[in-house]
Design a protein around this motif. Structure first.
Motif, PDB file in Angstrom:
ATOM      1  N   VAL A 114      45.375  54.790  13.314  1.00 35.86           N
ATOM      2  CA  VAL A 114      45.908  53.619  12.610  1.00 35.86           C
ATOM      3  C   VAL A 114      44.792  52.624  12.301  1.00 35.86           C
ATOM      4  O   VAL A 114      45.055  51.503  11.871  1.00 35.86           O
ATOM      5  CB  VAL A 114      47.029  52.951  13.429  1.00 35.86           C
ATOM      6  CG1 VAL A 114      48.225  53.878  13.537  1.00 35.86           C
ATOM      7  CG2 VAL A 114      46.541  52.549  14.819  1.00 35.86           C
TER       8      VAL A 114
ATOM      9  N   ALA B 287      55.216  53.200  23.571  1.00 38.84           N
ATOM     10  CA  ALA B 287      54.068  53.192  22.662  1.00 38.84           C
ATOM     11  C   ALA B 287      52.792  52.842  23.406  1.00 38.84           C
ATOM     12  O   ALA B 287      52.795  51.987  24.291  1.00 38.84           O
ATOM     13  CB  ALA B 287      54.289  52.190  21.533  1.00 38.84           C
TER      14      ALA B 287
ATOM     15  N   LEU C 255      49.379  50.597   8.506  1.00 44.11           N
ATOM     16  CA  LEU C 255      50.706  50.245   8.998  1.00 44.11           C
ATOM     17  C   LEU C 255      51.205  48.983   8.308  1.00 44.11           C
ATOM     18  O   LEU C 255      50.451  48.044   8.073  1.00 44.11           O
ATOM     19  CB  LEU C 255      50.672  50.043  10.514  1.00 44.11           C
ATOM     20  CG  LEU C 255      50.201  51.246  11.331  1.00 44.11           C
ATOM     21  CD1 LEU C 255      50.306  50.950  12.818  1.00 44.11           C
ATOM     22  CD2 LEU C 255      50.995  52.498  10.982  1.00 44.11           C
TER      23      LEU C 255
ATOM     24  N   LYS D 285      54.149  45.956   8.419  1.00 45.84           N
ATOM     25  CA  LYS D 285      55.151  45.302   9.244  1.00 45.84           C
ATOM     26  C   LYS D 285      56.383  44.902   8.432  1.00 45.84           C
ATOM     27  O   LYS D 285      57.465  44.730   8.986  1.00 45.84           O
ATOM     28  CB  LYS D 285      54.543  44.068   9.925  1.00 45.84           C
ATOM     29  CG  LYS D 285      55.370  43.507  11.069  1.00 45.84           C
ATOM     30  CD  LYS D 285      54.596  42.417  11.794  1.00 45.84           C
ATOM     31  CE  LYS D 285      55.348  41.973  13.045  1.00 45.84           C
ATOM     32  NZ  LYS D 285      56.594  41.272  12.728  1.00 45.84           N
TER      33      LYS D 285
ATOM     34  N   PRO E 239      53.726  60.548  13.915  1.00 52.31           N
ATOM     35  CA  PRO E 239      54.174  59.551  12.936  1.00 52.31           C
ATOM     36  C   PRO E 239      55.374  60.072  12.163  1.00 52.31           C
ATOM     37  O   PRO E 239      55.444  61.253  11.815  1.00 52.31           O
ATOM     38  CB  PRO E 239      52.952  59.389  12.018  1.00 52.31           C
ATOM     39  CG  PRO E 239      52.247  60.712  12.104  1.00 52.31           C
ATOM     40  CD  PRO E 239      52.493  61.242  13.481  1.00 52.31           C
TER      41      PRO E 239
ATOM     42  N   VAL F 286      54.156  55.007   7.283  1.00 53.24           N
ATOM     43  CA  VAL F 286      54.712  55.207   8.623  1.00 53.24           C
ATOM     44  C   VAL F 286      55.894  54.271   8.827  1.00 53.24           C
ATOM     45  O   VAL F 286      55.781  53.057   8.654  1.00 53.24           O
ATOM     46  CB  VAL F 286      53.645  54.948   9.710  1.00 53.24           C
ATOM     47  CG1 VAL F 286      54.253  55.148  11.104  1.00 53.24           C
ATOM     48  CG2 VAL F 286      52.448  55.867   9.524  1.00 53.24           C
TER      49      VAL F 286
ATOM     50  N   ALA G 125      58.111  54.979  11.705  1.00 55.76           N
ATOM     51  CA  ALA G 125      58.460  55.015  13.131  1.00 55.76           C
ATOM     52  C   ALA G 125      57.441  55.828  13.902  1.00 55.76           C
ATOM     53  O   ALA G 125      56.699  56.646  13.340  1.00 55.76           O
ATOM     54  CB  ALA G 125      59.863  55.598  13.336  1.00 55.76           C
ATOM     55  N   LEU G 126      57.418  55.581  15.215  1.00 51.68           N
ATOM     56  CA  LEU G 126      56.627  56.371  16.167  1.00 51.68           C
ATOM     57  C   LEU G 126      57.605  57.282  16.899  1.00 51.68           C
ATOM     58  O   LEU G 126      58.402  56.829  17.727  1.00 51.68           O
ATOM     59  CB  LEU G 126      55.909  55.438  17.139  1.00 51.68           C
ATOM     60  CG  LEU G 126      55.230  56.084  18.355  1.00 51.68           C
ATOM     61  CD1 LEU G 126      54.100  57.019  17.917  1.00 51.68           C
ATOM     62  CD2 LEU G 126      54.711  55.005  19.313  1.00 51.68           C
TER      63      LEU G 126
ATOM     64  N   ARG H 257      60.732  51.794  15.799  1.00 49.88           N
ATOM     65  CA  ARG H 257      60.423  51.223  14.486  1.00 49.88           C
ATOM     66  C   ARG H 257      58.999  50.682  14.509  1.00 49.88           C
ATOM     67  O   ARG H 257      58.591  49.981  15.437  1.00 49.88           O
ATOM     68  CB  ARG H 257      61.407  50.116  14.142  1.00 49.88           C
ATOM     69  CG  ARG H 257      62.825  50.597  14.040  1.00 49.88           C
ATOM     70  CD  ARG H 257      63.798  49.471  13.798  1.00 49.88           C
ATOM     71  NE  ARG H 257      63.661  48.926  12.459  1.00 49.88           N
ATOM     72  CZ  ARG H 257      64.668  48.420  11.765  1.00 49.88           C
ATOM     73  NH1 ARG H 257      65.887  48.398  12.278  1.00 49.88           N
ATOM     74  NH2 ARG H 257      64.470  47.924  10.557  1.00 49.88           N
ATOM     75  N   ILE H 258      58.245  50.989  13.472  1.00 52.25           N
ATOM     76  CA  ILE H 258      56.823  50.638  13.493  1.00 52.25           C
ATOM     77  C   ILE H 258      56.630  49.132  13.487  1.00 52.25           C
ATOM     78  O   ILE H 258      55.657  48.613  14.066  1.00 52.25           O
ATOM     79  CB  ILE H 258      56.081  51.320  12.325  1.00 52.25           C
ATOM     80  CG1 ILE H 258      54.575  51.428  12.650  1.00 52.25           C
ATOM     81  CG2 ILE H 258      56.306  50.596  11.012  1.00 52.25           C
ATOM     82  CD1 ILE H 258      54.281  52.320  13.826  1.00 52.25           C
TER      83      ILE H 258
ATOM     84  N   VAL I 190      56.874  48.178  17.084  1.00 50.10           N
ATOM     85  CA  VAL I 190      55.672  48.623  17.793  1.00 50.10           C
ATOM     86  C   VAL I 190      54.528  47.642  17.558  1.00 50.10           C
ATOM     87  O   VAL I 190      53.824  47.237  18.495  1.00 50.10           O
ATOM     88  CB  VAL I 190      55.271  50.042  17.336  1.00 50.10           C
ATOM     89  CG1 VAL I 190      53.902  50.423  17.899  1.00 50.10           C
ATOM     90  CG2 VAL I 190      56.319  51.055  17.771  1.00 50.10           C
TER      91      VAL I 190
END
Length: 642
Positions: free
Chosen positions: A112, A169, A191, A193, A246, A254, A256-257, A297-298, A301
């Motif tokens: 990332v 995470a 990434l 937000k 990912p 991306v 989600a993790l 959810r990224i 994270v």
């Protein structure tokens, strides 16, 4: 605190069970509306605006939203993908690696940042575990079906290790291998937000190393089932080794993790097998009835991990995720700001390399006053303007990730200073006596403005706006006025000194020029066909850059926009030594009569062999690179080569 995979599976099953009424309502709406996309109206509009905004504009999106079902159909009908879907996915997959643990276990992680890897807490629960682990990239089959030679990178938790068991995470630094940072070789995921990356019913694509095997991809018939405050539930074929994978939308962003499969359970919470029996561990995971998958959810994270950065050094590392990842994450501490500023003053922000790094290349060279901005954000803005123009001629947008974006804004700001400008204005050899005798820089500017106004009035032309720094508006008729002034005096040079302070510094100071060119060359492809797009001061830099490009680079298209290259005091100071057409295939120059910086345009009469494209913008938009790239003639030319 750490977690195990089994604990995460139990928690995921509990969350999934509680959401059964919500999923049932979603299924009812899907059947009633005939579309898979069923989500909150705000989520759907945000998603549609992200998908269409660059080409259509948010206003059109909002208007479309008034017609029931329009946006849902736009989002849902995506089984036919442009061919770049595969190429983009292949490039993104390079950033995904297999994590090998001391105990023989394996998981997945993905880059990332240039030196930052994201995975699950249950894969890397603590710094000790991370210190004994390594990540392998290229652990996959090549295009010929043969195994690639993997490259291993040690993890470096001493530099950074942040973990949160609640969302499962962990963010860890990756040590260089052979002096090379992993991200510089394999790229990384930008990434985001902000909301609007995916809605219920859309495809969710997963890349990872199931059961530790070579890299595999789950695409297409995988749908987002539900959105929880902290997690997403989705369909996908995954296995335990996918932990830390990912989860992407169809634009390979991306969302989600991934961390766990969701087992089917009975009313007592017991896991069930595929034939409905109660499962026990002796049966193995293959016997479990897996009904869904869960990932954090990224956006959550990013918020959680950013809050765990305690020291200035940690904060500075997390800040490398970029502004788009940290929007709304809170203001950095004073110490963190000090660390970031110090690094910026020393080296400046790095440019952004293309992913994949394969020709034909597209390179954007920015102009002045970009210091402190995120190159990723700037690149996206330029690509957004270009997407508008390409959409107007029926072409697909250019993926921003394909663009090389050298960044010299911080370096230029570091080198420029008021004292240098004041000396140029007050002490310049060609400055009129009244200007040189002014007691201060501000009065020198006022004197200069008065001289311009008087001389222009004598010539019968409207004077330029000189009441503020930056780029003012000039009417078309003013261009011959300044040409007349330049013929009668050196006011042409003074105009550059006052209004184009960075241009003057670049042209007149060899150390500044060399530093900026060296910075730009750090983010230039080494060979292959290239489209070089430049703006404002960047057109001057680009013209010099053409004399220093690697031997294997072929510039098939040069685009200059809002350029001062028509001014004698500019082109005579270039490394080319004057207005001599460079060795490029095609040259398009976009200019606007209201753009003060393009004062010497059109360029064809001076340079020869230039296709001048005149736009008709007004106000501040006259110099906007986004508006220049949105012009369908400019966009068409770029689209033909890219």
């Amino acid at each position: 605190m750490s977690s195990t995979l089994r604990e995460q599976q139990e928690l995921a099953a509990s969350r999934y069970k509680r959401r059964a009424p919500k999923r049932a309502e979603t299924e009812r709406q899907q059947e009633a509306t005939g579309t898979l996309v069923v989500d909150d109206p705000d989520q759907i509009e945000a998603r549609a605006e992200r998908l269409l905004g660059d080409a259509v504009g948010s206003r059109a999106v909002r208007q479309a939203a008034r017609h029931e079902g329009v946006l849902e159909r736009i989002i849902a009908e995506n089984d036919l993908q442009p061919s770049l879907f595969l190429g983009r996915g292949t490039a993104i997959a390079e950033s995904v690696g297999r994590i090998s643990l001391v105990d023989g276990g394996a998981g997945t992680g993905f880059l990332v940042g240039r030196r930052l890897l994201l995975t699950n807490n249950h894969v890397l629960p603590d710094a000790t575990t991370a210190a004994g682990a390594f990540v392998e990239f290229d652990f996959e089959l090549g295009p010929d079906g043969r195994p690639e030679a993997p490259a291993a990178f040690d993890l470096d938790p001493d530099t950074l290790f942040l973990t949160d068991a609640g969302i499962d995470a962990s963010l860890v630094a990756v040590a260089p291998a052979g002096g090379v940072l992993a991200g510089d070789k394999y790229g990384w995921n930008k990434l985001l937000k902000q909301q609007g990356k995916i809605v219920i019913g859309e495809a969710a694509n997963v890349i990872g190393h199931p059961s530790g095997r070579r890299k595999e991809i789950a695409v297409r018939h995988n749908r987002l089932l539900d959105q929880l405050p902290d997690f997403l539930h989705y369909e996908a074929d995954t296995e335990p080794g996918n932990s830390g994978s990912p989860v992407f939308n169809d634009q390979w962003e991306v969302v989600a993790l991934h961390h766990s499969g969701v087992p089917r359970t009975n009313d007592a919470g017991q896991w069930l097998t595929t034939d409905g029996a109660v499962w026990d561990r002796s049966m193995g995971d293959a016997a479990v009835a897996w009904v869904a998958n869960e990932g954090a959810r990224i956006s959550v994270v990013l918020t959680r991990l950013r809050a765990l950065a305690r020291t200035p050094a940690q904060t500075a590392l997390v800040d490398e995720l970029g502004a788009e990842a940290l929007v709304g994450a809170g203001r950095p501490t004073e110490g963190a700001l000090r660390v970031t500023k110090t690094a910026r003053e020393t080296t400046g922000r790095a440019g952004v390399r293309a992913v994949p790094e394969t020709p034909p290349h597209v390179v954007f060279v920015h102009g002045r006053s970009q210091q402190g901005r995120d190159p990723l954000v700037l690149r996206a803005e330029w690509a957004g303007g270009l997407a508008r123009g390409l959409g107007a001629v029926g072409r697909a947008p250019l993926d921003p990730a394909r663009v090389w974006f050298p960044f010299y804004g911080d370096v230029l700001a570091e080198l420029a200073g008021p004292s240098a400008v004041e000396r140029t204005i007050i002490e310049g050899d060609g400055a009129p006596a009244a200007v040189r005798a002014a007691p201060s820089a501000s009065s020198a500017r006022a004197t200069y403005a008065a001289l311009i106004e008087d001389a222009a009035s004598l010539a019968g032309f409207r004077p330029p706006s000189t009441d503020r720094e930056g780029f003012g508006d000039l009417v078309a008729g003013l261009q011959p006025a300044l040409s007349w002034l330049a013929d009668k005096s050196r006011l042409d040079d003074l105009f550059i000194a006052v209004r184009f302070r960075d241009v003057a510094l670049y042209l007149d100071d060899d150390a500044t020029r060399n530093r900026i060119l060296s910075t730009v060359l750090e983010t230039i492809p080494p060979s292959g066909a290239m489209t070089l797009v430049s703006h404002s001061l960047g057109t001057v830099v680009a013209m010099d850059l053409l004399t220093r490009l690697p031997a294997g680079v072929e510039v098939r298209l040069l685009v200059t926009a809002g350029s001062p290259l028509g001014m004698d005091s500019v082109n005579k100071r270039l490394l080319l030594g004057g207005p001599r057409r460079p060795d490029v295939g095609r040259w398009i120059n976009a200019w606007c009569p209201a753009d003060a910086v393009a004062i010497g345009a059109p360029l064809a009469p001076v340079w020869g062999g230039v296709e001048d494209v005149q736009t008709a913008k007004t106000g501040e938009s006259a110099h906007s690179i986004v508006e220049y790239l949105a012009d369908l003639r400019v966009a068409s030319a770029i689209g033909e080569e890219a």
